[in-house]
Enzyme design. Structure first.
Site, short mmCIF file in Angstrom:
data_model
loop_
_atom_site.label_atom_id
_atom_site.label_comp_id
_atom_site.label_asym_id
_atom_site.label_seq_id
_atom_site.Cartn_x
_atom_site.Cartn_y
_atom_site.Cartn_z
N CYS A 94 2.84 -4.86 6.76
CA CYS A 94 2.63 -4.67 5.32
C CYS A 94 3.89 -4.16 4.63
O CYS A 94 4.89 -3.85 5.27
CB CYS A 94 1.49 -3.67 5.10
SG CYS A 94 -0.11 -4.22 5.73
N HIS A 106 0.81 -1.21 0.00
CA HIS A 106 0.00 0.00 0.00
C HIS A 106 0.85 1.26 0.00
O HIS A 106 2.09 1.21 0.04
CB HIS A 106 -0.97 0.00 1.19
CG HIS A 106 -0.32 -0.03 2.55
ND1 HIS A 106 0.53 0.94 3.01
CD2 HIS A 106 -0.43 -0.94 3.57
CE1 HIS A 106 0.91 0.67 4.24
NE2 HIS A 106 0.35 -0.49 4.60
#
Length: 402
Positions: free
Chosen positions: A158, A150
């Site tokens: 992440c 992202h």
């Protein structure tokens, strides 16, 4: 109150709703615009230069220690080719797999990203879910979800890429799906899976797991074909390629790399472990941040000062050089009577050629070494009798008498 004022007052709720609708509509349009932004021209030129196209299938590889993500594209010959490297702005945790929800670990393994995992409405600009947990993770009881690639620069497990990079990766994946690719493979590794790194991390607790990842990595590197991954008995398994020549290349690469690792260990490569306070960041982003360039929110910046600390488990050792034996003609001249080295011999040392012959002398070690080269040469030449040396003839006579 004037009529106009009364009218405006009565319209106030409607105007408020209109303003909210306009704001939401504008935000929705902005979100849709960034999700449909084209692949940047420079990247598209790189793709075309590799004999591929925007619509061709993709494959993505991530390396945590190096903080990099690679884009690969299938070219006209059906082989995946490297296109571009993107620096990771932030990943969290340590080297090793993600095992439970909330551990801040960025996962490692072979994952699948389908079109349904693309998120154009992400809170972090644009994103896609890598597919954790996969079949391997579930077989081991690992927990967690929503592991994303992202935007921004904040990670809780992440791959945080900043908005611009996340937007480009989103566009590349979107065009591959539009071209007919049903899903793409996302390979996540602790580090570049070289023989040197495998030798260096051989004493790490995760080495057995990393050897499985390396097999898949080697097969891809050898052939440019996406490995067909499954899980058997809690281990990654890779199906043989249908093309026998390609499968031979893949198998040879796996075997050669294993031999290379073993040789590096035998030669004395150091064994290390790399620790992190909480993940790492590519030096590219670190340099920009140090110059005051805004990259958005950065998670736990204080932890980056302790990223990538290497602990030496086994120090490197230099392999002893091989002992080179000089030809007999060289060393016999060097130590012979009148030779330069004859004057610096160890006191009491008598060269083999200077020793008196004796049929009853069993001080054979020096004379055996002196005579063996010519004795073997004579045997190989199939001569009737070996050359006479005090030591070697003594051994022959003694054996005959006994």
């Amino acid at each position: 109150m004037r009529p106009l004022s009364r009218i405006l007052l009565s319209l106030r709720p409607f105007l408020r709703l209109l303003a909210i609708s306009l704001c939401l509509g504008g935000a929705a349009r902005a979100q849709a615009d960034k999700a449909s932004a084209p692949i940047p021209a420079a990247t598209l030129a790189l793709i075309k230069a590799k004999g591929s196209s925007a619509e061709a299938p993709i494959l993505i590889r991530a390396y945590k220690k190096e903080s990099e993500i690679e884009l690969w594209k299938r070219n006209g010959s059906g082989r995946f080719v490297f296109v571009k490297t993107y620096p990771i702005c932030r990943w969290s945790g340590q080297l090793g797999p993600k095992t439970k929800n909330g551990d801040r670990q960025t996962p490692e393994g072979f994952y699948t990203v389908a079109k349904s995992q693309m998120n154009p409405n992400s809170r972090y600009y644009l994103s896609f879910d890598v597919g954790y947990p996969n079949a391997f993770d579930k077989a081991h009881g690992y927990t967690g979800s929503a592991v994303m690639v992202h935007g921004i620069c904040s990670s809780m497990g992440c791959f945080a890429m900043t908005d611009a990079v996340a937007g480009e990766l989103f566009a590349v994946a979107r065009e591959a799906f539009a071209g007919g690719q049903a899903a793409f493979q996302f390979q996540s590794f602790p580090f570049r899976m070289s023989a040197a790194n495998m030798a260096r991390y051989r004493n790490d607790a995760n080495i057995a797991f990393w050897r499985q990842l390396k097999e898949g990595s080697d097969r891809f590197d050898a052939t440019g074909q996406e490995p067909v991954v499954s899980v058997a008995a809690g281990r990654y398994a890779f199906a043989p390629l249908k093309d026998k020549e390609q499968e031979a290349l893949a198998s040879a690469r796996v075997k050669d790399e294993a031999a290379h690792v073993a040789q590096l260990v035998e030669d004395g490569a150091a064994a290390i472990r790399t620790t992190y306070s909480d993940g790492g960041q590519h030096p590219f982003w670190a340099a920009l941040i140090n110059r005051g360039v805004p990259v958005g929110e950065v998670s736990r910046p204080e932890a980056l000062a302790y990223a990538g600390q290497e602990v030496v488990l086994i120090p490197a050792r230099r392999k002893a050089p091989p002992i080179l034996l000089l030809p007999e003609a060289v060393w016999s001249v060097a130590i012979g009577p009148g030779a330069p080295l004859s004057s610096i011999r160890t006191p009491g040392f008598i060269a083999p050629q200077d020793r008196p012959s004796s049929r009853f002398s069993f001080d054979l070690l020096p004379t055996y070494g002196a005579g063996l080269p010519q004795l073997v040469r004579a045997t190989l030449d199939d001569k009737a009798s070996a050359p006479t040396f005090s030591g070697t003839t003594i051994v022959a006579d003694a054996v005959a008498q006994w």
